[in-house]
Design a protein around this motif. Sequence first.
Motif, PDB file in Angstrom:
ATOM      1  N   LEU A 287       2.932   1.962  -3.283  1.00  0.00           N
ATOM      2  CA  LEU A 287       2.084   2.192  -4.460  1.00  0.00           C
ATOM      3  C   LEU A 287       1.162   3.397  -4.284  1.00  0.00           C
ATOM      4  O   LEU A 287       1.022   4.211  -5.192  1.00  0.00           O
ATOM      5  N   ALA A 288       0.554   3.510  -3.124  1.00  0.00           N
ATOM      6  CA  ALA A 288      -0.427   4.586  -2.939  1.00  0.00           C
ATOM      7  C   ALA A 288       0.256   5.928  -2.745  1.00  0.00           C
ATOM      8  O   ALA A 288      -0.253   6.952  -3.191  1.00  0.00           O
ATOM      9  N   LEU A 289       1.410   5.951  -2.072  1.00  0.00           N
ATOM     10  CA  LEU A 289       2.074   7.218  -1.779  1.00  0.00           C
ATOM     11  C   LEU A 289       3.393   7.381  -2.543  1.00  0.00           C
ATOM     12  O   LEU A 289       3.656   8.438  -3.127  1.00  0.00           O
TER      13      LEU A 289
ATOM     14  N   VAL B 237       0.814  -1.217   0.000  1.00  0.00           N
ATOM     15  CA  VAL B 237       0.000   0.000   0.000  1.00  0.00           C
ATOM     16  C   VAL B 237       0.848   1.268   0.000  1.00  0.00           C
ATOM     17  O   VAL B 237       0.635   2.167  -0.822  1.00  0.00           O
ATOM     18  N   LEU B 238       1.800   1.387   0.906  1.00  0.00           N
ATOM     19  CA  LEU B 238       2.533   2.656   1.009  1.00  0.00           C
ATOM     20  C   LEU B 238       3.360   2.965  -0.247  1.00  0.00           C
ATOM     21  O   LEU B 238       3.268   4.075  -0.779  1.00  0.00           O
TER      22      LEU B 238
END
Lengths: 383, 383
Positions: B218-220, B215-216
């Motif tokens: 890819l998302a941020l 998540v981190l």
Amino acid sequence: MTQPEETATKRKTPVVDIHTHMYPSEYISILTSRTSIPLVRNFPNSPDPRLILLEAEVPSLEKATHDGSPSTIPGRPLTKHFTSLAQKLAFMDTHNIAISVLSLANPWLDFLSPTEASPIATSINTSPSLLLRLPSPNRPLTAILSFVTTSLPKFPHCRGIILGTSGLGSGLDDPDMLPIFSALAESNLPVFLHPHYGLPNSVFGPRAADEYGHVLPLALGFPMETTIAVTRMYLAGVFDAVPKLRMILAHSGGTLPFLAGRIESCVLHDQKFARAVKEGTRRTVWDVLREQVYLDAVVYSEVGLRAAVEASGGGKEGAAKLMFGTDHPFFPPVGSEKGDEDGEWESVGLNAQAVNRAFGEGSEEAEMVMGGNAVKVLRLYEQ
Amino acid sequence: MTQPEETATKRKTPVVDIHTHMYPSEYISILTSRTSIPLVRNFPNSPDPRLILLEAEVPSLEKATHDGSPSTIPGRPLTKHFTSLAQKLAFMDTHNIAISVLSLANPWLDFLSPTEASPIATSINTSPSLLLRLPSPNRPLTAILSFVTTSLPKFPHCRGIILGTSGLGSGLDDPDMLPIFSALAESNLPVFLHPHYGLPNSVFGPRAADEYGHVLPLALGFPMETTIAVTRMYLAGVFDAVPKLRMILAHSGGTLPFLAGRIESCVLHDQKFARAVKEGTRRTVWDVLREQVYLDAVVYSEVGLRAAVEASGGGKEGAAKLMFGTDHPFFPPVGSEKGDEDGEWESVGLNAQAVNRAFGEGSEEAEMVMGGNAVKVLRLYEQ
């Protein structure tokens, strides 16, 4: 306690600045005694001492140290705007700000061990040089966003806690932070999350230090640091574990309003969260934004402000989550003509203008953002 | 050439997906031969080979290599969605996409020296496994966003260039990139700027690798990388030096629409840019966003999409800058019930829904974003 007298403008509610910093003299002494960043240093060819905070400034500090009287002086001038309460009051008068919610600026005491930091934190939290007092009709001034010591600050002017992203050293998703968040939530003290570390220099490339001034670490590093910190808290379940926790995110959440959709999608599409997604019990980033997060309105554009309001629930619900701030004493005017630091600051005007453009000057929502929300959320007229 | 036949829906213009990737077999072979990330590797207990791209995956790759048949398999499954043209066509049919503007996915050939990369780039740009052809009434399919080789790709289906943030190795603000940008601008080939490196693992903290999946990064990490890259270009004056340069920014600009105000304010308040600000000749970030930048609509929320449109000029002017995309084959459905990769993908639906919510389904602006803009900007019906 009554509200402060109305100012000369047509504003119905007093303007509250929730993002405004000071360095009391006790703190400046500590920074002046240091030999590595963060520090305060005097240079023979600089009228003011220099405040050098950012890792990105290491190369220019090293060069300046080597050169003695450097042609490019690192850091920024530590003017009276950083240290003088009289100057803060003058700045407030110039910008028609009735109440300032003061906080110590970064990097707080992150550079000290907890044992070293604790007595100093207490001393700064109660510094007489800040002349802390509750807003009053006589001189509408300052509540404070204090910072965490080993025991919670209990003095009456404290209305919240300013906190960096490092926490106890390994981030705010550290399970050891949970008791602190719980204690703050139980004490009804919101956490003002504020960046300091930005991002590692390497991400800005080999030309940044020489060619782009402070733009990349400040414009991008700071908001990205905030976004990462709060997203880590979200993914670690901090908001679920401490449902009464309330956060105020600096710089309108960094980039959280814009990236919330992508964060949510990445969670929905990650095997690691598949069970929680399937069970349907998890709270989305949007839920947390609406229910536990406030944002300052320090985003310097109508585009950003609208996104912040929409991410916070939209309409009046969203507008109730935003609170005006100036980031004073940072971002003073630059240049020989506009560079009058005692005059109006463009950095303040940009944020006030964004509020007026997004909501319409004098509208109910604009009044809320410019002061009404802060009065309620931070209980500014309560003893 | 005529437009493709209308599909069964009420849409007036065909849907164009400008952000969709494939790995041709030549490229998979290269990744399979590698021993360090990026790579493709087979594990005995994984039905598909695993595609392992992110630096954040180093710890899990090392652990998996050590364990042989690991309980947690690193990377993501390299399904037929990544490699099969038939699968791409099926995906398009499922989602009512008339034209896909294909690009090789990251990390392209960044991991090779320019000498090694050049012949391979040519081979991939003209790979028969992609069966490249212009959209036609018979089978509306694919233009391509190719990638830069030592000479510009001149084949007829090429409509632009996909480019990572590393450029020649030290970023897109490298002065040595200027001749490349000029040549692309003169050839009327827009640059599709796409992230790959994200941010250093350290910024995501010690718990990210084990607890938060991808998540981190890819998302941020991805959107922040894009924002940094394009801001470096802006500060270096690339947009002024190459006024005909047109960029398409992945993921709606990363975070650029939200941070543009802060970037602009930081420039206004930095001594380094004082002269340019005073002379009043500099173009603002907003100018560049309106005049030289397109954004894909891959932002997974109405909040983000609105901010993207407003930052691009607002109203119809802003809507003309946004182009729908899917990011296929990334973000397939997860979980046992929704996990049918041949069905509809939620990741696609989130972005289509954001367009419908922001503009109203079937509105002129929605039609523009869903396909009309791409047809014009990428000249999809020109020979």
